[in-house]
Design an enzyme around this catalytic site. Structure first.
Site, mmCIF file in Angstrom:
data_model
loop_
_atom_site.group_PDB
_atom_site.id
_atom_site.type_symbol
_atom_site.label_atom_id
_atom_site.label_comp_id
_atom_site.label_asym_id
_atom_site.label_seq_id
_atom_site.Cartn_x
_atom_site.Cartn_y
_atom_site.Cartn_z
ATOM 1 N N GLU A 10 4.164 48.696 33.127
ATOM 2 C CA GLU A 10 4.452 47.368 33.026
ATOM 3 C C GLU A 10 5.138 46.919 34.314
ATOM 4 O O GLU A 10 5.825 47.930 34.973
ATOM 5 C CB GLU A 10 5.510 47.387 31.963
ATOM 6 C CG GLU A 10 5.059 47.164 30.672
ATOM 7 C CD GLU A 10 4.083 45.990 30.251
ATOM 8 O OE1 GLU A 10 3.859 45.092 31.153
ATOM 9 O OE2 GLU A 10 3.483 46.262 29.266
ATOM 10 N N CYS A 38 11.964 41.137 35.676
ATOM 11 C CA CYS A 38 10.273 40.964 35.679
ATOM 12 C C CYS A 38 9.928 39.683 35.344
ATOM 13 O O CYS A 38 8.819 39.065 35.552
ATOM 14 C CB CYS A 38 9.746 42.233 35.267
ATOM 15 S SG CYS A 38 10.223 42.423 33.322
HETATM 16 P P1 NDP Z 1 9.782 51.401 41.778
HETATM 17 O O1 NDP Z 1 8.293 51.111 41.170
HETATM 18 O O2 NDP Z 1 10.232 51.558 42.807
HETATM 19 O O3 NDP Z 1 10.535 52.526 40.467
HETATM 20 C C1 NDP Z 1 10.226 52.461 39.203
HETATM 21 C C2 NDP Z 1 10.441 53.996 38.847
HETATM 22 O O4 NDP Z 1 9.554 54.832 39.235
HETATM 23 C C3 NDP Z 1 11.933 54.641 39.313
HETATM 24 O O5 NDP Z 1 12.166 55.522 38.400
HETATM 25 C C4 NDP Z 1 11.276 55.379 40.552
HETATM 26 O O6 NDP Z 1 12.196 56.408 40.959
HETATM 27 C C5 NDP Z 1 9.935 56.083 39.977
HETATM 28 N N1 NDP Z 1 8.867 56.171 40.955
HETATM 29 C C6 NDP Z 1 8.932 56.008 42.454
HETATM 30 N N2 NDP Z 1 7.793 56.698 43.021
HETATM 31 C C7 NDP Z 1 7.232 57.314 42.260
HETATM 32 C C8 NDP Z 1 6.046 58.152 42.231
HETATM 33 N N3 NDP Z 1 5.348 58.378 43.154
HETATM 34 N N4 NDP Z 1 6.015 58.771 41.039
HETATM 35 C C9 NDP Z 1 6.520 58.677 39.743
HETATM 36 N N5 NDP Z 1 7.960 57.915 39.702
HETATM 37 C C10 NDP Z 1 8.137 57.355 40.708
HETATM 38 O O7 NDP Z 1 10.286 49.813 40.864
HETATM 39 P P2 NDP Z 1 11.951 49.553 41.047
HETATM 40 O O8 NDP Z 1 12.748 50.403 40.385
HETATM 41 O O9 NDP Z 1 12.223 49.172 42.247
HETATM 42 O O10 NDP Z 1 11.970 48.408 39.799
HETATM 43 C C11 NDP Z 1 11.710 47.016 40.315
HETATM 44 C C12 NDP Z 1 9.982 46.580 39.822
HETATM 45 O O11 NDP Z 1 9.957 47.078 38.370
HETATM 46 C C13 NDP Z 1 9.884 45.282 40.081
HETATM 47 O O12 NDP Z 1 8.529 45.218 40.340
HETATM 48 C C14 NDP Z 1 9.816 44.730 38.455
HETATM 49 O O13 NDP Z 1 8.870 43.578 38.500
HETATM 50 C C15 NDP Z 1 9.449 45.755 37.812
HETATM 51 N N6 NDP Z 1 9.716 45.443 36.514
HETATM 52 C C16 NDP Z 1 8.724 45.133 35.390
HETATM 53 C C17 NDP Z 1 8.935 44.868 34.070
HETATM 54 C C18 NDP Z 1 7.825 44.475 33.234
HETATM 55 O O14 NDP Z 1 8.065 44.710 31.929
HETATM 56 N N7 NDP Z 1 6.981 44.269 33.633
HETATM 57 C C19 NDP Z 1 10.412 44.966 33.601
HETATM 58 C C20 NDP Z 1 11.289 45.348 34.622
HETATM 59 C C21 NDP Z 1 10.920 45.485 36.092
HETATM 60 P P3 NDP Z 1 13.128 56.176 42.067
HETATM 61 O O15 NDP Z 1 14.292 55.161 41.701
HETATM 62 O O16 NDP Z 1 13.921 57.523 42.247
HETATM 63 O O17 NDP Z 1 12.419 55.722 43.349
#
Ligand code: NDP
Length: 463
Positions: A219, A253
């Protein structure tokens, strides 16, 4: 204010967590689903008892206003309740076989070890809406929360531990996504991944997961639009748009990022939009009168201010806000004014990219078809809304807008846990979350044929 210190785990730690989950899997998978449900019902009760504490933690750690945090905890409780109820359903189906003396039916089996990777903006609700259905289906989990909201993750994990989840069934691992998260994605012992976060990271995880033939759901981002038609109840629309754009500081989101306004109502709408936005109070999420609380981190503030600069450079008109709020108590958080851009065109970056902050872009449209074309001009397709009293136009909108969730006369926000949640295009891939679809994602369907004839067959099977 520092809320705690948390471990920066390594990829080796992540693999240990996977091994712990693998060891616990058999016992949990063999626990009857109605008995698994009892653990979830206890978690529901504990979460209810700890809801004030959990909500305060969300506000202190993530920054959203306390009433929004309370709503988030309620949302997590709803999904736990919904998934627990599924313990006594977990349906397969029976159907007549084409052969005599044969029973044919389907049954659900857990996927195995599932990695749950989540963002910071709903640090309790998003993990809960993955964990609860995954657990009721009998999977063992490794949970990797966002690095900036580990305390909420610890408390959520405590709730399940206190509820009596056997050791190893839910494993929390804190640390950077690039190393720890990536180790989970690559591990051959992880059978499935449920990810919520940015489109950029989700796309990489989906591709990597496919290499290992894992089941993956992602998502991701949104650029959600409200279409305001001339016949709409303007007061109702303004309420929904202001709440959708600036509530939770635009860090949802499903937040409203664009408004597309039919020409005839444009001037009246803009006047009232600016007037209502000017009444919003920027402040600490703990204060009862706060409408717009701080962004969650310095990097979020930098991103939002950068996009505001880009909007101005691209030639959009800054109709309201646009500045960081600083001085005194505001220096303790990452505050920005609710911001409105008009004269936005679809080729601008502020019209196409997810900003994830309190920035609203406004477009003018000739009619419904023009408005839908503008709405569909982005790569995302998460949530959408139309305000109109005209039923035929509402249905035309529902049938043509690119969005996984469509609202009529309501904000782009939210959803209910017993209905599917997710988006089209770059907003989502893999099966939907929540609703009955969640149980489809977190289980494998096994097809069973039983031949109970006491004589040998003369009829052959050909496939
Ligand atoms: P990120 O994509 O930066 O991170 C999401 C998660 O992935 C974090 O736990 C992050 O860890 C982890 N992560 C980062 N890099 C990797 C990798 N290479 N491999 C595996 N895991 C990884 O998103 P944000 O946390 O900044 O969240 C905001 C985003 O989430 C927005 O784009 C928003 O739209 C989306 N979102 C979507 C929703 C939906 O249902 N469609 C609902 C809510 C949010 P770390 O924090 O350590 O970097």
């Amino acid at each position: 204010m520092a809320l705690g210190e948390f471990q920066t785990s390594t990829p080796e730690d992540a693999l240990q967590a996977v091994a712990a989950a693998r060891e616990a899997l058999e016992g949990w998978a063999n626990t009857p689903a109605p008995a698994r449900a009892q653990v979830l019902f206890r978690a529901l009760e504990i979460m209810g008892r700890r809801s004030d504490e959990l909500a305060r933690t969300i506000t202190e750690e993530e920054g959203k206003p306390l009433p929004d945090a309370m709503g988030e905890v309620r949302r997590a409780m709803n999904i736990i309740e919904y998934a627990a109820g599924e313990g006594r359903r977990m349906f397969g189906y029976t159907t007549p076989s084409e052969l005599p003396s044969t029973v044919a039916y389907t049954v659900r089996r857990p996927l195995g070890v599932v990695a749950i990777i989540t963002p910071w903006n709903f640090p309790i609700a998003i993990p809960a809406w993955k964990m609860a259905p995954a657990l009721i289906c009998g999977n063992a989990l490794v949970f990797k929360p966002a690095s900036i909201t580990p305390l909420s993750a610890v408390k959520l994990t405590e709730v399940f531990e206190e509820a009596g989840l056997p050791p190893g069934v839910l494993n929390l691992i804190t640390g950077p996504g690039g190393s720890v998260g990536n180790a989970l994605v690559q591990s051959p012992d992880v059978n499935a991944i449920s990810f919520t976060g940015s489109t950029e990271i989700g796309t990489g995880i989906y591709a990597e997961g496919a290499q290992h033939l894992k089941k993956v759901q992602c998502e991701m981002g949104g650029k959600n639009a409200v279409i305001l038609l001339e016949d709409a109840d303007l007061d109702k629309a303004l309420g929904g748009i202001v709440q959708g754009a600036f509530g939770s500081t635009g860090q949802r989101c499903t937040a409203t990022s664009r408004v597309i306004v039919e020409e005839g109502v444009y001037d009246t709408f803009m006047e009232q939009l600016v007037q209502r936005t000017s009444q919003l109070k920027v402040g600490d999420g703990m204060a009862a009168d706060t409408d717009v609380s701080p962004l969650s981190s310095q990097s979020q503030l930098d991103t939002v201010l950068n996009y505001i600069g880009i909007g101005a450079e691209e030639g959009a008109h800054l109709a309201f806000g646009g500045r960081a709020v600083t001085g005194g108590e505001f220096d303790e958080g990452y505050y920005v004014e609710p911001t409105i851009f008009t004269d936005v065109t679809t080729d601008m970056r502020i019209a196409q990219e997810e900003i994830f902050g309190p920035v609203l872009t406004v477009f003018k449209a000739k009619d419904l078809d023009d408005a839908v074309e503008i709405s569909n001009s982005v790569k995302f397709g998460l949530s959408s809304s139309v305000y109109t009293r005209d039923l035929p136009r509402a249905y035309r909108y529902i049938n043509t807008v690119d969005a996984g969730m469509v609202h009529v006369n309501a904000p782009t926000l939210g959803g209910e846990v017993h209905l599917p949640f997710g988006g089209l295009k770059s907003s989502g891939v893999g099966q939907r979350e929540q609703g009955v679809e969640a149980f489809d994602f977190f289980s494998e369907v096994i097809t069973v044929y039983i031949d109970y004839a006491d004589t040998s067959r003369t009829q052959a099977r050909f496939i």
